[in-house]
Structure formats: structure tokens, C-alpha cells
Design a protein around this motif. Structure first.
Motif, PDB file in Angstrom:
ATOM      1  N   SER B  53       0.823  -1.209   0.000  1.00  0.00           N
ATOM      2  CA  SER B  53       0.000   0.000   0.000  1.00  0.00           C
ATOM      3  C   SER B  53       0.857   1.261   0.000  1.00  0.00           C
ATOM      4  O   SER B  53       0.521   2.253  -0.651  1.00  0.00           O
ATOM      5  CB  SER B  53      -0.922   0.032   1.226  1.00  0.00           C
ATOM      6  OG  SER B  53      -1.681  -1.141   1.294  1.00  0.00           O
ATOM      7  N   MET B  58      -1.054   4.339  -1.669  1.00  0.00           N
ATOM      8  CA  MET B  58      -2.382   4.312  -1.061  1.00  0.00           C
ATOM      9  C   MET B  58      -2.291   4.700   0.401  1.00  0.00           C
ATOM     10  O   MET B  58      -3.238   5.183   0.989  1.00  0.00           O
ATOM     11  CB  MET B  58      -2.974   2.918  -1.184  1.00  0.00           C
ATOM     12  CG  MET B  58      -3.257   2.564  -2.624  1.00  0.00           C
ATOM     13  SD  MET B  58      -4.866   1.891  -2.783  1.00  0.00           S
ATOM     14  CE  MET B  58      -4.422   0.230  -3.134  1.00  0.00           C
ATOM     15  N   LEU B  59      -1.148   4.426   0.986  1.00  0.00           N
ATOM     16  CA  LEU B  59      -0.896   4.813   2.371  1.00  0.00           C
ATOM     17  C   LEU B  59       0.342   5.687   2.359  1.00  0.00           C
ATOM     18  O   LEU B  59       1.309   5.393   1.654  1.00  0.00           O
ATOM     19  CB  LEU B  59      -0.582   3.575   3.218  1.00  0.00           C
ATOM     20  CG  LEU B  59      -1.711   2.752   3.815  1.00  0.00           C
ATOM     21  CD1 LEU B  59      -1.104   1.639   4.672  1.00  0.00           C
ATOM     22  CD2 LEU B  59      -2.642   3.613   4.643  1.00  0.00           C
ATOM     23  N   ALA B  78      -4.266  13.660  -0.841  1.00  0.00           N
ATOM     24  CA  ALA B  78      -4.962  12.473  -1.346  1.00  0.00           C
ATOM     25  C   ALA B  78      -5.214  12.544  -2.853  1.00  0.00           C
ATOM     26  O   ALA B  78      -5.070  11.548  -3.568  1.00  0.00           O
ATOM     27  CB  ALA B  78      -6.287  12.293  -0.602  1.00  0.00           C
ATOM     28  N   GLU B  79      -5.546  13.742  -3.334  1.00  0.00           N
ATOM     29  CA  GLU B  79      -5.823  13.881  -4.756  1.00  0.00           C
ATOM     30  C   GLU B  79      -4.563  13.719  -5.595  1.00  0.00           C
ATOM     31  O   GLU B  79      -4.565  13.079  -6.645  1.00  0.00           O
ATOM     32  CB  GLU B  79      -6.446  15.255  -5.046  1.00  0.00           C
ATOM     33  CG  GLU B  79      -7.914  15.359  -4.681  1.00  0.00           C
ATOM     34  CD  GLU B  79      -8.777  14.328  -5.400  1.00  0.00           C
ATOM     35  OE1 GLU B  79      -9.055  14.498  -6.601  1.00  0.00           O
ATOM     36  OE2 GLU B  79      -9.156  13.333  -4.761  1.00  0.00           O
ATOM     37  N   ALA B  82      -3.691  10.148  -5.729  1.00  0.00           N
ATOM     38  CA  ALA B  82      -4.565   9.441  -6.670  1.00  0.00           C
ATOM     39  C   ALA B  82      -4.070   9.658  -8.098  1.00  0.00           C
ATOM     40  O   ALA B  82      -4.024   8.731  -8.909  1.00  0.00           O
ATOM     41  CB  ALA B  82      -6.008   9.922  -6.516  1.00  0.00           C
ATOM     42  N   ALA B  83      -3.682  10.886  -8.385  1.00  0.00           N
ATOM     43  CA  ALA B  83      -3.192  11.197  -9.728  1.00  0.00           C
ATOM     44  C   ALA B  83      -1.925  10.399 -10.032  1.00  0.00           C
ATOM     45  O   ALA B  83      -1.746   9.872 -11.135  1.00  0.00           O
ATOM     46  CB  ALA B  83      -2.926  12.694  -9.842  1.00  0.00           C
ATOM     47  N   ARG B  85      -1.138   7.518  -8.741  1.00  0.00           N
ATOM     48  CA  ARG B  85      -1.542   6.118  -8.937  1.00  0.00           C
ATOM     49  C   ARG B  85      -2.078   5.896 -10.341  1.00  0.00           C
ATOM     50  O   ARG B  85      -1.728   4.939 -11.011  1.00  0.00           O
ATOM     51  CB  ARG B  85      -2.647   5.729  -7.935  1.00  0.00           C
ATOM     52  CG  ARG B  85      -2.198   5.548  -6.516  1.00  0.00           C
ATOM     53  CD  ARG B  85      -3.219   4.760  -5.713  1.00  0.00           C
ATOM     54  NE  ARG B  85      -4.494   5.444  -5.525  1.00  0.00           N
ATOM     55  CZ  ARG B  85      -4.735   6.325  -4.564  1.00  0.00           C
ATOM     56  NH1 ARG B  85      -3.785   6.652  -3.707  1.00  0.00           N
ATOM     57  NH2 ARG B  85      -5.927   6.884  -4.459  1.00  0.00           N
ATOM     58  N   ARG B  86      -2.972   6.807 -10.783  1.00  0.00           N
ATOM     59  CA  ARG B  86      -3.619   6.503 -12.063  1.00  0.00           C
ATOM     60  C   ARG B  86      -2.639   6.588 -13.228  1.00  0.00           C
ATOM     61  O   ARG B  86      -2.810   5.929 -14.234  1.00  0.00           O
ATOM     62  CB  ARG B  86      -4.862   7.352 -12.290  1.00  0.00           C
ATOM     63  CG  ARG B  86      -4.642   8.821 -12.530  1.00  0.00           C
ATOM     64  CD  ARG B  86      -5.984   9.500 -12.854  1.00  0.00           C
ATOM     65  NE  ARG B  86      -5.844  10.931 -12.751  1.00  0.00           N
ATOM     66  CZ  ARG B  86      -6.211  11.660 -11.709  1.00  0.00           C
ATOM     67  NH1 ARG B  86      -6.770  11.084 -10.670  1.00  0.00           N
ATOM     68  NH2 ARG B  86      -6.029  12.955 -11.698  1.00  0.00           N
ATOM     69  N   PHE B  91      -2.904  -2.048 -10.223  1.00  0.00           N
ATOM     70  CA  PHE B  91      -3.113  -2.947  -9.084  1.00  0.00           C
ATOM     71  C   PHE B  91      -3.824  -4.225  -9.518  1.00  0.00           C
ATOM     72  O   PHE B  91      -4.697  -4.199 -10.379  1.00  0.00           O
ATOM     73  CB  PHE B  91      -3.993  -2.267  -8.024  1.00  0.00           C
ATOM     74  CG  PHE B  91      -3.288  -1.188  -7.256  1.00  0.00           C
ATOM     75  CD1 PHE B  91      -2.474  -1.510  -6.179  1.00  0.00           C
ATOM     76  CD2 PHE B  91      -3.449   0.146  -7.606  1.00  0.00           C
ATOM     77  CE1 PHE B  91      -1.829  -0.509  -5.462  1.00  0.00           C
ATOM     78  CE2 PHE B  91      -2.801   1.147  -6.896  1.00  0.00           C
ATOM     79  CZ  PHE B  91      -1.992   0.823  -5.818  1.00  0.00           C
ATOM     80  N   LEU B 110     -11.876   1.336 -17.769  1.00  0.00           N
ATOM     81  CA  LEU B 110     -12.059   2.215 -16.611  1.00  0.00           C
ATOM     82  C   LEU B 110     -10.734   2.834 -16.144  1.00  0.00           C
ATOM     83  O   LEU B 110     -10.688   4.002 -15.753  1.00  0.00           O
ATOM     84  CB  LEU B 110     -12.695   1.410 -15.475  1.00  0.00           C
ATOM     85  CG  LEU B 110     -13.322   2.198 -14.342  1.00  0.00           C
ATOM     86  CD1 LEU B 110     -14.425   3.102 -14.871  1.00  0.00           C
ATOM     87  CD2 LEU B 110     -13.882   1.251 -13.292  1.00  0.00           C
ATOM     88  N   ALA B 111      -9.652   2.028 -16.212  1.00  0.00           N
ATOM     89  CA  ALA B 111      -8.353   2.526 -15.740  1.00  0.00           C
ATOM     90  C   ALA B 111      -7.887   3.719 -16.567  1.00  0.00           C
ATOM     91  O   ALA B 111      -7.156   4.575 -16.077  1.00  0.00           O
ATOM     92  CB  ALA B 111      -7.316   1.412 -15.790  1.00  0.00           C
ATOM     93  N   ASP B 113     -10.269   5.591 -18.302  1.00  0.00           N
ATOM     94  CA  ASP B 113     -11.353   6.570 -18.195  1.00  0.00           C
ATOM     95  C   ASP B 113     -11.133   7.532 -17.039  1.00  0.00           C
ATOM     96  O   ASP B 113     -11.446   8.717 -17.147  1.00  0.00           O
ATOM     97  CB  ASP B 113     -12.686   5.834 -18.022  1.00  0.00           C
ATOM     98  CG  ASP B 113     -13.866   6.698 -18.432  1.00  0.00           C
ATOM     99  OD1 ASP B 113     -13.910   7.112 -19.606  1.00  0.00           O
ATOM    100  OD2 ASP B 113     -14.720   6.987 -17.574  1.00  0.00           O
ATOM    101  N   VAL B 114     -10.582   7.012 -15.929  1.00  0.00           N
ATOM    102  CA  VAL B 114     -10.363   7.902 -14.780  1.00  0.00           C
ATOM    103  C   VAL B 114      -9.284   8.940 -15.087  1.00  0.00           C
ATOM    104  O   VAL B 114      -9.147   9.927 -14.369  1.00  0.00           O
ATOM    105  CB  VAL B 114     -10.001   7.133 -13.488  1.00  0.00           C
ATOM    106  CG1 VAL B 114     -11.137   6.250 -13.044  1.00  0.00           C
ATOM    107  CG2 VAL B 114      -8.721   6.332 -13.671  1.00  0.00           C
ATOM    108  N   ARG B 158      -6.593  -4.662 -16.783  1.00  0.00           N
ATOM    109  CA  ARG B 158      -6.879  -3.324 -16.268  1.00  0.00           C
ATOM    110  C   ARG B 158      -5.613  -2.690 -15.682  1.00  0.00           C
ATOM    111  O   ARG B 158      -5.386  -1.484 -15.805  1.00  0.00           O
ATOM    112  CB  ARG B 158      -7.967  -3.402 -15.189  1.00  0.00           C
ATOM    113  CG  ARG B 158      -8.301  -2.058 -14.560  1.00  0.00           C
ATOM    114  CD  ARG B 158      -9.450  -2.148 -13.578  1.00  0.00           C
ATOM    115  NE  ARG B 158      -9.101  -2.927 -12.383  1.00  0.00           N
ATOM    116  CZ  ARG B 158      -9.970  -3.291 -11.453  1.00  0.00           C
ATOM    117  NH1 ARG B 158     -11.247  -2.974 -11.580  1.00  0.00           N
ATOM    118  NH2 ARG B 158      -9.590  -3.983 -10.412  1.00  0.00           N
TER     119      ARG B 158
END
Ligand code: ATP
Ligand code: MG
Lengths: 378, 243
Positions: B53, B58-59, B78-79, B82-83, B85-86, B91, B110-111, B113-114, B158
Motif C-alpha cells: 500500500s 495508497m498509504l 490524497a488527490e 490518486a493522480a 496512482r492513475r 493494481f 475504466l483505468a 477513463d479515470v 486493467r
């Protein structure tokens, strides 16, 4: 196309029971709001029909008049004072009051609103006559009523006799579509006869409808009238309408009751939608956590939930609009028909969207607190 | 030449508070390079998922730093995480975490699309990723119509569709029978040949070991051994996955 809408609609249609609950919540609330607001609009329009159909530039009304239906009497001097003002062409008296209508052949009696103005005065005459004509009102005992009240008044056709406060009356003309917003039918007659029915002394009247000479300066005339008349008020038709509306809609509490139930409808609807959206979001929490884990922004997730809410709104509104249309048709001939205007329809749609967006708040609060590490919890 | 995809330095992670306070990671130093499949093994509760994580943004670590392709994650909100990560991390989870209402192709898409961007390109890339895991013929199937192994392959698609430089997998074969587990591992090993990706797989499963280029062992929040070259080059690799 992005998958946001796909996700939202699949989440929505995935659970039919919840979708139906959501739709029922929206439909219930929007139909209730439509009925209340539709009746409110209808009421708002109807309470001023008399003023709408009068030909007056100004109304001289007794001080503290609250509504068209309910006023005290002017002595009659006001008329002469008004006529002495430069620019005033006419001051047409109108007598308005409640009386008791006794049905022909010794039938029961029912209250009516008698409206009297001089024959051929073009002040306030019945409109939409479908039988007889205005001249017939000068016949002895002549009155005009609306065809829709024939049953209530115990009349089958024009020419029949009845009594108003123990004085003879004869229906000589019938109109169509002059509905009263109260349960009491309107009865139009000549000024003199109205005074007789209502026991109003000669010269006295409830209102004088002032008509201006061509090219008269309305503001100046009004100023003069106000200066001359100490015990009466001078109102424009718009002011009189406003006052009448204010009285019937708010002073009596009728409008507040209608608006109150409409607001209640919105609240109940919002709660139902919020509940279903919240539990749907809870069910899909793992997916939202996964979305977050694969790096979606908060905004993306908010869009999914809002899309779900707004899709529900569109579905619910469509069903509600169909029901509303049926209600409008069904009540078209009722005493208080439900009125639908394009503005109201648009307003209701916006209201539905707003309701669903607000309902989404609790669901949104849940997803914003999602921790992506939740995906590792087995 | 190998590229360092993740560089973790002196990672400490404290979880819980008060009597439940656990120092799950204790000064971990680790770097993952492209073209390598790293296994992380260790007893239950040793901190494997916690480390994954932290590496996957994520952590946030309690102490130490994580750099993804040279970019420090320290101080990001957090945002921003997230950016990160994407754009950089794929994962794969033990229980797949596919979206039940989306088809296989949509799950893969979806991976992308985000990230926003062109959806036509995303469609094409998703098709390609599904082809890589051998599931082109199941593109329109919903997860419930797929076997566990197929679902995990969709999840792998994905993870790779966005050209992530790091693929992190937590017990990817734990829910699968040996045959499907083997198929998924073959796929991940194939993906790991790509020098632009580092694969990091947490597992309990010794049958996976032959696929590894590097095996880390963690105990009580510390890396206790780090062996390289045992896996793919060893004769073990030729052995059948199923024992
Ligand atoms: N949210 C938390 N609060 C407190 N302690 C936690 C929390 N999550 C995990 N832990 C503890 O941290 C330690 C490491 O947990 P972690 O999940 O990383 O272990 P793991 O190696 O993945 O175990 P397993 O093989 O069972 O998945 C464990 O002692 C666990 O109990
Ligand atoms: Mg774990």
C-alpha cells in the motif's frame, strides 16, 4: 463517451427495487408539488378574474379594502369628486356583496356573490355570454349567471325565476367559464337591482371604476384623486389585484397551506431519494474504493453519484409529468383546475434535479470518506 | 540498463492508535527496477499488504520517502496521490475487484477513463490489453459470466492497460485453483519482461516462486532476505507450477 454515465445508469438499473423506490419517491413528491402549486396558480389567477375583466384605469375603494369580494361602502360623494378632476372621463359605480339565492319552486337556498354595475357601462359586465345578451340585464329582474352553476342554482335554462334575498330574479343570460374560486356562484345584474338585493342605499357603492379621458396624465390624475378623497383609496388594477391576491392567498392562510404541503412534498421526496441513493452507494462502496485505488479523482466519483441522482431525477420527472398531464386534463372543468404553465413545468424539472442533487449529499459524504486501502480488506 | 521505478527509503509505517498501535513497517529500504518480477513473501501480519500500500501510494508512510520514477510522494495530498496512482501504478487484488455492472472491456477501459482523454483510444487500448491476457473473445462478458481465472486476467489487463510503470499485486493467485493461478502467473511473468515495468507481487504461495527474478522475505515489518536470480534463471522455472 466516458464510463461515468455507464456506471451511474448500470448502478441504477442493476437494482430494480431500489430504482422503483427512488422513482416512487420522486413521483410522489413532484405530483404533490404540482397539485399544490397548480392549485395555487389556479387560485392566484381566479381570485383576480373580476378585476381582470373590469375596465378601470383606477379603482376608488373604501379605505382598508382587503379584497374585491369584501369591502365596505362608499357614500357616493367620491364619484362626484372624481368626476370633478380634470382628465377623469367616468367613474362607474360597482356594487358587490353576498346574498342568498333561493332556488325556484321553493327549493333550498345557496349563497351567491352579487355584482352590479350600470347597464351598458362597460365597467364590469359578465363576459363570454353564450345565451342571452348584456342588454337583457336591463329587463325587469334580469340577472346573468354562469352555465356551469345552473345545477347549483336550481336552474335548467334561461328565463327561469329564482329569488335573491326574497326579491325576484330571472336568469336572462348565461355565460361560460366564469368560475368562482369560492363555492359561491357569481350573479351579475344591473346596478339598481344589485343595490336592491343587497340593501345598498341609492348613490352608495363598493367601488368606483375610474376611466381616464384620452391623453390624460394618469399619474397627475391619481395625485389629484388622492388629494380629493380622504376616506377612500385610489388603486391601479394591478395594486387591487395584488391586494386581493394577498388577502386570499396569504391572509386567509389558503396559499400558505398550499405552499406548505408543496414544501412538505419536496422534503419527503428528498428524504426518500436520499435514502435510496445512500443505500445504493453503500452497496457499491467496494467499487468506489476500487475506483479510488486505481487513481480516480474525487470529482470522478462525485460525477458518478451525481449522474446517478440526476438520472433518477429524469426518470422520476418523466413519470410525474405524465401523471401531472392527466391530472390537468381531469381537473380542467373543476372549480379549481390544476394549472400547468411552461414555467411551472420547467421549474418542477429544475426542482426535481435540485432535489436529487441535494439527496446525493449524504451519499457523497460517504464516498469522500472512502479510503482506497479498503480494497485490501478481504 | 535498468530503470528504477520505485525507490523506498527508510520506510516506517505505524498503524492504529493506543493499545492497537502497531509498527507495521520498520525502516524498509527497497528499490524496484523495470523488467523485474519481485516477490514479497512472509508470514501473516508481517506487513506485506502495508508495504504494498505504501509503495502504491495508497498509504503515506509515517517516516521515510517513496519516489516513483524519481518523483517524491512526500507531502502530497490524497488527490495528488490518486493522480500519481492513475498514471503510474496498476493494481491486481486477491478478490479481483471488477465492477459487476461493467463488461470485461469496460472494466479494463475504466483505468484509462479515470484519466480522462480520448475514449476511442481507450477502447482500442482496452481491446489490446484484453488480447494480451487472451480474453478478446470475452470482451462483452460481465464478471459474473467469467471464471475466477478469467476475472483475474481481466484485472491484470486493467492494471497494464495504462502502461503503468509499476504493477502491484496482492495475493493474485490466492483465490484461484492451481491451473488458473499458473495461467495468471505466466501472464504476469510475461508482462514483467517489459523493461518499462516493475512487478511486485505479495504472496504466500510457494508455487509462484519459480516465476520470480527476486524474492524478498519480510518478517515483523523488516525485510530479512533479498535474493536475486533464483527464479527465472533457475531450472525450477521449467517445473510445473502445480505441485
Ligand atoms: N488499520 C490497522 N490498524 C491497526 N493495525 C493494523 C491495521 N491494518 C493492519 N494492521 C496490523 O499491521 C500488521 C501488518 O498488517 P498487514 O496487513 O500488512 O500484514 P500482511 O503481511 O499483509 O498479512 P496477511 O498475510 O495476513 O495479509 C498486522 O499486525 C496487522 O494486524
Ligand atoms: Mg495482506
Amino acid at each position: 463517451m466516458t464510463l461515468i454515465l455507464t456506471l451511474a445508469s448500470r448502478n441504477l438499473f442493476h437494482d430494480r427495487v431500489r430504482l422503483i423506490a427512488t422513482a416512487v419517491g420522486i413521483v410522489f413528491s413532484i405530483v404533490l408539488v404540482t397539485v399544490q402549486l397548480g392549485v395555487f396558480l389556479s387560485f392566484e389567477r381566479m381570485v383576480t378574474t373580476m378585476i381582470d375583466h373590469a375596465h378601470a384605469d383606477f379603482w376608488i375603494v373604501p379605505s382598508e379594502t382587503k379584497s374585491f369580494e369584501d369591502s365596505s361602502l362608499l357614500s357616493g360623494r367620491e364619484r362626484l369628486q372624481a368626476l370633478s378632476v380634470n382628465g377623469v372621463k367616468a367613474a362607474v359605480p360597482a356594487v358587490v356583496g353576498y346574498a342568498s339565492w333561493r332556488k325556484p319552486n321553493g327549493g333550498a337556498s345557496t349563497p351567491v356573490l352579487v355584482v352590479g354595475t350600470p347597464e351598458n357601462s362597460a365597467g364590469l359586465q359578465p363576459w363570454n355570454l353564450v345565451e342571452g345578451n348584456l342588454r337583457d340585464l336591463s329587463l325587469p329582474e334580469g340577472v346573468a349567471v354562469d352555465r356551469s352553476y345552473f345545477d347549483e342554482l336550481g336552474i335548467t335554462k334561461i328565463g327561469e325565476h329564482a329569488e335573491i334575498d326574497n326579491q325576484k330574479a330571472r336568469v336572462v343570460a348565461a355565460s361560460s367559464g366564469i368560475r368562482s374560486f369560492t363555492t359561491m356562484p357569481n350573479v351579475f345584474t344591473s346596478l339598481e337591482r344589485a343595490r336592491a338585493y343587497l340593501g345598498v342605499p341609492p348613490n352608495e357603492a363598493n367601488y368606483f371604476m375610474v376611466r381616464l379621458a384620452p391623453n390624460a396624465d394618469a399619474a397627475a390624475v391619481r395625485g389629484e384623486l388622492v388629494a380629493h378623497l380622504s376616506d377612500a383609496e385610489v388603486l391601479t388594477s394591478e395594486e387591487f389585484r395584488h391586494r386581493t391576491r394577498q388577502f386570499w392567498l396569504f391572509d386567509t392562510g389558503a396559499g400558505a397551506a398550499l405552499l406548505g404541503s408543496a414544501i412538505l412534498g419536496v422534503i419527503v421526496g428528498t428524504i426518500i431519494v436520499a435514502q435510496t441513493l445512500y443505500s445504493s452507494t453503500k452497496d457499491h462502496l467496494k467499487e468506489f474504493a476500487t475506483l479510488r485505488a486505481i487513481g480516480s479523482s474525487q470529482i470522478y466519483i462525485l460525477k458518478v453519484i451525481l449522474s446517478q441522482a440526476l438520472l433518477s431525477a429524469v426518470i422520476g420527472f418523466s413519470v410525474a409529468a405524465c401523471i401531472d398531464l392527466m391530472l390537468v386534463r381531469a381537473t380542467a372543468d373543476a372549480a379549481l383546475p390544476i394549472v400547468m404553465t411552461p414555467e411551472l413545468t420547467l421549474g418542477l424539472f429544475v426542482l426535481t434535479l435540485a432535489m436529487c442533487a441535494i439527496a446525493a449529499v449524504s451519499a457523497i459524504r460517504v464516498v469522500t470518506r472512502i479510503d482506497p486501502v479498503a480494497v485490501f480488506a478481504q | 540498463m535498468t530503470t528504477t521505478m520505485i525507490e523506498a527509503t527508510n520506510i516506517v509505517k505505524v498503524l492504529g492508535e493506543g493499545p492497537a498501535r502497531v509498527e507495521a513497517l520498520k525502516s524498509i529500504n527497497l528499490s524496484l527496477v523495470g523488467g523485474e518480477l519481485t516477490l514479497l513473501m512472509g508470514p501473516s501480519g508481517s506487513g506485506k499488504t502495508t508495504l504494498l500500500s505504501v509503495l502504491g501510494c495508497m498509504l503515506s508512510p509515517t517516516g521515510g520517502t517513496v519516489e516513483i520514477r524519481g518523483r517524491s510522494t512526500t507531502g502530497l495530498d490524497a488527490e495528488e496521490l490518486a493522480a500519481l496512482r492513475r498514471d503510474n501504478v496498476g493494481f491486481v487484488f486477491q478478490s479481483y475487484h471488477l465492477f459487476p455492472t461493467l463488461t470485461a472491456a469496460e472494466n479494463v477501459r475504466l483505468a484509462l477513463d479515470v484519466r480522462g482523454g480520448c475514449s476511442r483510444m481507450a477502447r482500442i487500448k482496452a481491446e489490446k490489453a484484453l488480447a494480451t491476457v487472451g480474453l478478446s473473445h470475452k470482451a462483452r462478458a460481465f464478471p459474473r459470466e467469467l471464471s475466477g481465472g478469467e476475472q483475474q486476467r481481466v484485472a491484470v489487463a486493467r492494471a497494464i492497460v495504462g502502461d503503468a510503470s509499476v504493477i502491484l499485486a496482492d495475493e493474485p493467485t490466492a483465490a484461484l485453483d492451481s491451473e488458473n493461478g499458473h495461467a495468471v502467473m505466466m501472464m504476469l511473468a510475461e508482462i514483467a519482461k517489459d523493461p518499462t515495468r516493475a512487478l511486485f507481487i505479495v504472496t504466500h504461495d510457494p508455487r509462484i516462486m519459480p516465476f520470480a527474478d527476486r524474492i524478498l522475505r519480510i518478517e515483523d515489518g523488516r525485510i530479512v532476505s533479498d535474493q536475486r536470480g533464483g527464479g527465472r534463471t533457475s531450472p525450477l522455472r521449467a517445473l510445473k507450477y502445480a505441485s
